[in-house]
Scaffold this motif. Structure first.
Motif, PDB file in Angstrom:
ATOM      1  N   GLN A 189       6.095  27.396  35.419  1.00 12.25           N
ATOM      2  CA  GLN A 189       5.085  26.947  36.367  1.00 12.25           C
ATOM      3  C   GLN A 189       5.131  27.724  37.683  1.00 12.25           C
ATOM      4  O   GLN A 189       4.098  27.998  38.280  1.00 12.25           O
ATOM      5  CB  GLN A 189       5.274  25.449  36.664  1.00 12.25           C
ATOM      6  N   GLN A 190       6.336  28.074  38.135  1.00 14.60           N
ATOM      7  CA  GLN A 190       6.515  28.687  39.455  1.00 14.60           C
ATOM      8  C   GLN A 190       6.390  30.203  39.449  1.00 14.60           C
ATOM      9  O   GLN A 190       6.112  30.797  40.488  1.00 14.60           O
ATOM     10  CB  GLN A 190       7.891  28.319  40.028  1.00 14.60           C
ATOM     11  N   TYR A 191       6.617  30.822  38.299  1.00 20.42           N
ATOM     12  CA  TYR A 191       6.625  32.283  38.220  1.00 20.42           C
ATOM     13  C   TYR A 191       5.647  32.740  37.147  1.00 20.42           C
ATOM     14  O   TYR A 191       5.360  32.010  36.200  1.00 20.42           O
ATOM     15  CB  TYR A 191       8.038  32.794  37.919  1.00 20.42           C
ATOM     16  N   ASN A 192       5.180  33.954  37.264  1.00 22.00           N
ATOM     17  CA  ASN A 192       4.233  34.509  36.306  1.00 22.00           C
ATOM     18  C   ASN A 192       5.008  35.145  35.142  1.00 22.00           C
ATOM     19  O   ASN A 192       5.067  36.369  35.013  1.00 22.00           O
ATOM     20  CB  ASN A 192       3.323  35.528  37.001  1.00 22.00           C
ATOM     21  N   VAL A 193       5.630  34.289  34.332  1.00 20.42           N
ATOM     22  CA  VAL A 193       6.433  34.737  33.196  1.00 20.42           C
ATOM     23  C   VAL A 193       6.137  33.849  31.987  1.00 20.42           C
ATOM     24  O   VAL A 193       5.625  32.742  32.124  1.00 20.42           O
ATOM     25  CB  VAL A 193       7.955  34.701  33.493  1.00 20.42           C
ATOM     26  N   ILE A 194       6.503  34.363  30.827  1.00 16.21           N
ATOM     27  CA  ILE A 194       6.418  33.606  29.583  1.00 16.21           C
ATOM     28  C   ILE A 194       7.844  33.340  29.133  1.00 16.21           C
ATOM     29  O   ILE A 194       8.655  34.267  29.040  1.00 16.21           O
ATOM     30  CB  ILE A 194       5.667  34.401  28.506  1.00 16.21           C
ATOM     31  N   THR A 195       8.177  32.084  28.866  1.00 19.69           N
ATOM     32  CA  THR A 195       9.523  31.731  28.423  1.00 19.69           C
ATOM     33  C   THR A 195       9.514  31.366  26.946  1.00 19.69           C
ATOM     34  O   THR A 195       8.554  30.773  26.450  1.00 19.69           O
ATOM     35  CB  THR A 195      10.083  30.539  29.232  1.00 19.69           C
ATOM     36  N   SER A 196      10.589  31.730  26.270  1.00 21.40           N
ATOM     37  CA  SER A 196      10.744  31.398  24.855  1.00 21.40           C
ATOM     38  C   SER A 196      12.201  31.043  24.605  1.00 21.40           C
ATOM     39  O   SER A 196      13.087  31.889  24.779  1.00 21.40           O
ATOM     40  CB  SER A 196      10.327  32.584  23.990  1.00 21.40           C
ATOM     41  N   ILE A 197      12.437  29.811  24.208  1.00 27.24           N
ATOM     42  CA  ILE A 197      13.805  29.381  23.886  1.00 27.24           C
ATOM     43  C   ILE A 197      14.142  29.912  22.497  1.00 27.24           C
ATOM     44  O   ILE A 197      13.444  29.636  21.526  1.00 27.24           O
ATOM     45  CB  ILE A 197      13.926  27.850  23.927  1.00 27.24           C
ATOM     46  N   ARG A 198      15.212  30.689  22.408  1.00 22.22           N
ATOM     47  CA  ARG A 198      15.616  31.302  21.139  1.00 22.22           C
ATOM     48  C   ARG A 198      16.722  30.514  20.450  1.00 22.22           C
ATOM     49  O   ARG A 198      16.798  30.490  19.227  1.00 22.22           O
ATOM     50  CB  ARG A 198      16.071  32.745  21.379  1.00 22.22           C
ATOM     51  N   GLU A 222       6.522  40.851  34.535  1.00 22.80           N
ATOM     52  CA  GLU A 222       6.725  42.064  35.326  1.00 22.80           C
ATOM     53  C   GLU A 222       8.173  42.102  35.836  1.00 22.80           C
ATOM     54  O   GLU A 222       8.752  41.048  36.126  1.00 22.80           O
ATOM     55  CB  GLU A 222       5.744  42.111  36.492  1.00 22.80           C
ATOM     56  N   PRO A 223       8.772  43.290  35.941  1.00 27.44           N
ATOM     57  CA  PRO A 223      10.179  43.398  36.328  1.00 27.44           C
ATOM     58  C   PRO A 223      10.543  42.667  37.628  1.00 27.44           C
ATOM     59  O   PRO A 223      11.574  41.993  37.690  1.00 27.44           O
ATOM     60  CB  PRO A 223      10.396  44.907  36.466  1.00 27.44           C
ATOM     61  N   ASP A 224       9.696  42.753  38.650  1.00 32.46           N
ATOM     62  CA  ASP A 224      10.020  42.074  39.904  1.00 32.46           C
ATOM     63  C   ASP A 224       9.987  40.557  39.744  1.00 32.46           C
ATOM     64  O   ASP A 224      10.781  39.834  40.352  1.00 32.46           O
ATOM     65  CB  ASP A 224       9.090  42.523  41.037  1.00 32.46           C
ATOM     66  N   GLU A 225       9.114  40.064  38.884  1.00 35.66           N
ATOM     67  CA  GLU A 225       9.043  38.623  38.634  1.00 35.66           C
ATOM     68  C   GLU A 225      10.269  38.158  37.850  1.00 35.66           C
ATOM     69  O   GLU A 225      10.815  37.078  38.106  1.00 35.66           O
ATOM     70  CB  GLU A 225       7.747  38.298  37.890  1.00 35.66           C
ATOM     71  N   VAL A 283      15.671  35.232  37.798  1.00 44.99           N
ATOM     72  CA  VAL A 283      17.142  35.259  37.722  1.00 44.99           C
ATOM     73  C   VAL A 283      17.743  34.785  39.042  1.00 44.99           C
ATOM     74  O   VAL A 283      18.680  33.980  39.050  1.00 44.99           O
ATOM     75  CB  VAL A 283      17.650  36.663  37.334  1.00 44.99           C
ATOM     76  N   GLU A 284      17.207  35.235  40.139  1.00 40.76           N
ATOM     77  CA  GLU A 284      17.709  34.812  41.453  1.00 40.76           C
ATOM     78  C   GLU A 284      17.530  33.306  41.637  1.00 40.76           C
ATOM     79  O   GLU A 284      18.417  32.620  42.120  1.00 40.76           O
ATOM     80  CB  GLU A 284      16.982  35.581  42.563  1.00 40.76           C
ATOM     81  N   VAL A 297      24.063  32.538  34.646  1.00 35.96           N
ATOM     82  CA  VAL A 297      23.147  33.452  33.969  1.00 35.96           C
ATOM     83  C   VAL A 297      23.926  34.645  33.429  1.00 35.96           C
ATOM     84  O   VAL A 297      24.602  35.337  34.181  1.00 35.96           O
ATOM     85  CB  VAL A 297      22.056  33.952  34.943  1.00 35.96           C
ATOM     86  N   GLU A 298      23.826  34.865  32.115  1.00 37.94           N
ATOM     87  CA  GLU A 298      24.476  36.010  31.480  1.00 37.94           C
ATOM     88  C   GLU A 298      23.431  36.772  30.662  1.00 37.94           C
ATOM     89  O   GLU A 298      22.831  36.193  29.768  1.00 37.94           O
ATOM     90  CB  GLU A 298      25.571  35.551  30.528  1.00 37.94           C
TER      91      GLU A 298
END
Length: 79
Positions: A25-34, A52-55, A60-61, A70-71
């Motif tokens: 919701q907060q970032y322009n990313v797609i998440t997928s639980i593996r 996008e790399p900066d996103e 991660v931050e 985070v690993e």
């Protein structure tokens, strides 16, 4: 579009928080639980994040700031 595969380890006080949902919701990313293993007192998730790399860096931050371990991981996690 870039992607990261991460192993996230959650401390007990964050087990019931919707952290992965919030990332989507907060970032322009797609998440997928593996893969995942979550109990009432501990949890880990292998999460693939695309964007996008900066996103991805911002995600991660954010995770580190809320005390999620985070690993980065490589290779195919679903066999």
């Amino acid at each position: 579009m870039a992607f990261l595969r991460l192993r996230l380890t959650f401390p007990p006080d964050l087990i019931t928080e919707p952290i992965i949902h919030n990332i989507g919701q907060q970032y322009n990313v797609i998440t997928s639980i593996r893969r995942a293993d979550v109990t009432s007192d501990r949890g880990w998730v292998v999460l693939e994040i695309k964007g996008e790399p900066d996103e991805l860096e911002r995600v991660v931050e954010h995770l580190k700031n809320v005390k999620v371990e985070v690993e980065p991981i490589e290779g195919d996690v679903v066999q």
